[in-house]
Write a protein that holds these residues in place. Sequence first.
Motif, PDB file in Angstrom:
ATOM      1  N   PRO A 134       0.827  -1.203   0.000  1.00 21.61           N
ATOM      2  CA  PRO A 134       0.000   0.000   0.000  1.00 21.61           C
ATOM      3  C   PRO A 134       0.868   1.263   0.000  1.00 21.61           C
ATOM      4  O   PRO A 134       1.980   1.260   0.540  1.00 21.61           O
ATOM      5  CB  PRO A 134      -0.793  -0.110   1.308  1.00 21.61           C
ATOM      6  N   PRO A 135       0.391   2.354  -0.597  1.00 21.97           N
ATOM      7  CA  PRO A 135       1.151   3.606  -0.604  1.00 21.97           C
ATOM      8  C   PRO A 135       1.542   4.090   0.792  1.00 21.97           C
ATOM      9  O   PRO A 135       2.629   4.652   0.977  1.00 21.97           O
ATOM     10  CB  PRO A 135       0.188   4.588  -1.286  1.00 21.97           C
ATOM     11  N   LEU A 136       0.658   3.871   1.785  1.00 22.99           N
ATOM     12  CA  LEU A 136       0.970   4.311   3.142  1.00 22.99           C
ATOM     13  C   LEU A 136       2.195   3.582   3.680  1.00 22.99           C
ATOM     14  O   LEU A 136       3.081   4.199   4.308  1.00 22.99           O
ATOM     15  CB  LEU A 136      -0.228   4.082   4.065  1.00 22.99           C
ATOM     16  N   LEU A 137       2.270   2.276   3.441  1.00 23.19           N
ATOM     17  CA  LEU A 137       3.410   1.502   3.913  1.00 23.19           C
ATOM     18  C   LEU A 137       4.691   1.940   3.192  1.00 23.19           C
ATOM     19  O   LEU A 137       5.759   2.028   3.806  1.00 23.19           O
ATOM     20  CB  LEU A 137       3.155   0.013   3.677  1.00 23.19           C
ATOM     21  N   PHE A 138       4.575   2.223   1.922  1.00 28.62           N
ATOM     22  CA  PHE A 138       5.729   2.725   1.164  1.00 28.62           C
ATOM     23  C   PHE A 138       6.216   4.042   1.765  1.00 28.62           C
ATOM     24  O   PHE A 138       7.425   4.253   1.931  1.00 28.62           O
ATOM     25  CB  PHE A 138       5.324   2.933  -0.298  1.00 28.62           C
ATOM     26  N   GLY A 139       5.281   4.918   2.090  1.00 26.19           N
ATOM     27  CA  GLY A 139       5.650   6.212   2.649  1.00 26.19           C
ATOM     28  C   GLY A 139       6.265   6.125   4.033  1.00 26.19           C
ATOM     29  O   GLY A 139       7.140   6.915   4.382  1.00 26.19           O
ATOM     30  N   LEU A 140       5.819   5.141   4.827  1.00 24.39           N
ATOM     31  CA  LEU A 140       6.307   5.020   6.197  1.00 24.39           C
ATOM     32  C   LEU A 140       7.617   4.245   6.316  1.00 24.39           C
ATOM     33  O   LEU A 140       8.385   4.458   7.261  1.00 24.39           O
ATOM     34  CB  LEU A 140       5.240   4.344   7.067  1.00 24.39           C
ATOM     35  N   LEU A 141       7.888   3.345   5.370  1.00 24.03           N
ATOM     36  CA  LEU A 141       9.071   2.488   5.478  1.00 24.03           C
ATOM     37  C   LEU A 141      10.139   2.794   4.424  1.00 24.03           C
ATOM     38  O   LEU A 141      11.305   3.017   4.752  1.00 24.03           O
ATOM     39  CB  LEU A 141       8.668   1.012   5.374  1.00 24.03           C
ATOM     40  N   VAL A 142       9.736   2.807   3.166  1.00 26.91           N
ATOM     41  CA  VAL A 142      10.705   2.956   2.079  1.00 26.91           C
ATOM     42  C   VAL A 142      11.200   4.384   1.965  1.00 26.91           C
ATOM     43  O   VAL A 142      12.409   4.629   1.826  1.00 26.91           O
ATOM     44  CB  VAL A 142      10.089   2.494   0.742  1.00 26.91           C
ATOM     45  N   VAL A 143      10.305   5.346   2.030  1.00 27.55           N
ATOM     46  CA  VAL A 143      10.696   6.752   1.879  1.00 27.55           C
ATOM     47  C   VAL A 143      11.708   7.192   2.939  1.00 27.55           C
ATOM     48  O   VAL A 143      12.732   7.804   2.605  1.00 27.55           O
ATOM     49  CB  VAL A 143       9.451   7.663   1.880  1.00 27.55           C
ATOM     50  N   PRO A 144      11.491   6.904   4.237  1.00 26.42           N
ATOM     51  CA  PRO A 144      12.510   7.305   5.230  1.00 26.42           C
ATOM     52  C   PRO A 144      13.880   6.676   4.980  1.00 26.42           C
ATOM     53  O   PRO A 144      14.912   7.341   5.134  1.00 26.42           O
ATOM     54  CB  PRO A 144      11.908   6.825   6.553  1.00 26.42           C
ATOM     55  N   LEU A 145      13.909   5.407   4.584  1.00 26.15           N
ATOM     56  CA  LEU A 145      15.171   4.729   4.345  1.00 26.15           C
ATOM     57  C   LEU A 145      15.935   5.366   3.183  1.00 26.15           C
ATOM     58  O   LEU A 145      17.133   5.691   3.303  1.00 26.15           O
ATOM     59  CB  LEU A 145      14.909   3.252   4.054  1.00 26.15           C
ATOM     60  N   LEU A 146      15.254   5.573   2.069  1.00 26.22           N
ATOM     61  CA  LEU A 146      15.913   6.158   0.912  1.00 26.22           C
ATOM     62  C   LEU A 146      16.285   7.609   1.153  1.00 26.22           C
ATOM     63  O   LEU A 146      17.319   8.087   0.664  1.00 26.22           O
ATOM     64  CB  LEU A 146      15.005   6.044  -0.318  1.00 26.22           C
ATOM     65  N   SER A 147      15.472   8.319   1.909  1.00 27.99           N
ATOM     66  CA  SER A 147      15.757   9.727   2.197  1.00 27.99           C
ATOM     67  C   SER A 147      16.984   9.874   3.088  1.00 27.99           C
ATOM     68  O   SER A 147      17.805  10.778   2.888  1.00 27.99           O
ATOM     69  CB  SER A 147      14.547  10.385   2.856  1.00 27.99           C
ATOM     70  N   PHE A 148      17.127   8.996   4.065  1.00 29.65           N
ATOM     71  CA  PHE A 148      18.307   9.026   4.919  1.00 29.65           C
ATOM     72  C   PHE A 148      19.554   8.766   4.082  1.00 29.65           C
ATOM     73  O   PHE A 148      20.577   9.447   4.245  1.00 29.65           O
ATOM     74  CB  PHE A 148      18.196   7.990   6.035  1.00 29.65           C
ATOM     75  N   TYR A 149      19.482   7.786   3.186  1.00 33.34           N
ATOM     76  CA  TYR A 149      20.617   7.505   2.307  1.00 33.34           C
ATOM     77  C   TYR A 149      20.957   8.725   1.453  1.00 33.34           C
ATOM     78  O   TYR A 149      22.122   9.073   1.279  1.00 33.34           O
ATOM     79  CB  TYR A 149      20.310   6.307   1.399  1.00 33.34           C
ATOM     80  N   ASP A 150      19.932   9.377   0.918  1.00 31.54           N
ATOM     81  CA  ASP A 150      20.181  10.536   0.064  1.00 31.54           C
ATOM     82  C   ASP A 150      20.855  11.664   0.835  1.00 31.54           C
ATOM     83  O   ASP A 150      21.751  12.332   0.316  1.00 31.54           O
ATOM     84  CB  ASP A 150      18.870  11.037  -0.547  1.00 31.54           C
ATOM     85  N   GLY A 151      20.436  11.894   2.068  1.00 29.39           N
ATOM     86  CA  GLY A 151      21.079  12.925   2.871  1.00 29.39           C
ATOM     87  C   GLY A 151      22.475  12.546   3.293  1.00 29.39           C
ATOM     88  O   GLY A 151      23.377  13.388   3.358  1.00 29.39           O
TER      89      GLY A 151
END
Length: 258
Positions: A134-151
Amino acid sequence: MPDLPLTTLLALSLVSLVAGFIDAISGGGGLISLPALMLAGLSPAQALATNKLQALFGKLSSVRYFLKQGLIAPGKLKLPLLLCFGFSALGALAIQRLSSEVLQLWLPWMIVAVALYVLLSPRLGDLDTRQRIPPLLFGLLVVPLLSFYDGFFGPASGSFFAIGFIALLGHNTAKATAHAKLFLLVSNAAALGAFILGGQVAWSVGIAMACGQWIGARYGSQLVHLKGNKLVKPMLLLVSTLLVLKLALLDGGVMPWL
């Protein structure tokens, strides 16, 4: 901060134009711009920070184009974008706590590792576009992980985001690329803010490169199609590897055993 001659600034601006063009097509432009900044004499932390400044303009150019095409609806992504901002800032703060010696030792190897990933990863169009979470799960799990890597580091973040949108949410290639640029725009802004607080940004270098990024990203955004990856991936690997090897051998090298 290093005081670079005009010829070096012009060369970096051209590098950023190529990086912006490539990044808009397939992601991974940082694999060219980041080593180039280190070759120009910036410390690893300064290179990461300045790369965020110039890359921000490329992402802004791409997002502006994709908004006009109606591929992005930011209003529906408020929570994931907020998480993206926060975790990217945390990543940028975390890498500034590492010593310059540690960054000099490991950063070239990290660049090569990501370059290999970009070369070996599947073309976006070859991925299955069936929604798996679900989009909510993607936003809560995948987005934080990839965003931390990007920073924290950043190169190929666009590829990671686009693959996630396609493989996990079922987006088509154009829509996935457009959404990846939106999240990277927010992530770059957050990381840049953290680097500014740390006093790591080489402003004259970043602004010179921003001009090239804007132009390259604008025209690269028009060429988001499958054939782009066939040409870009080998180019990314070749250029980034050559730059890292040269970096490793400069002035005794950051990897003296080579």
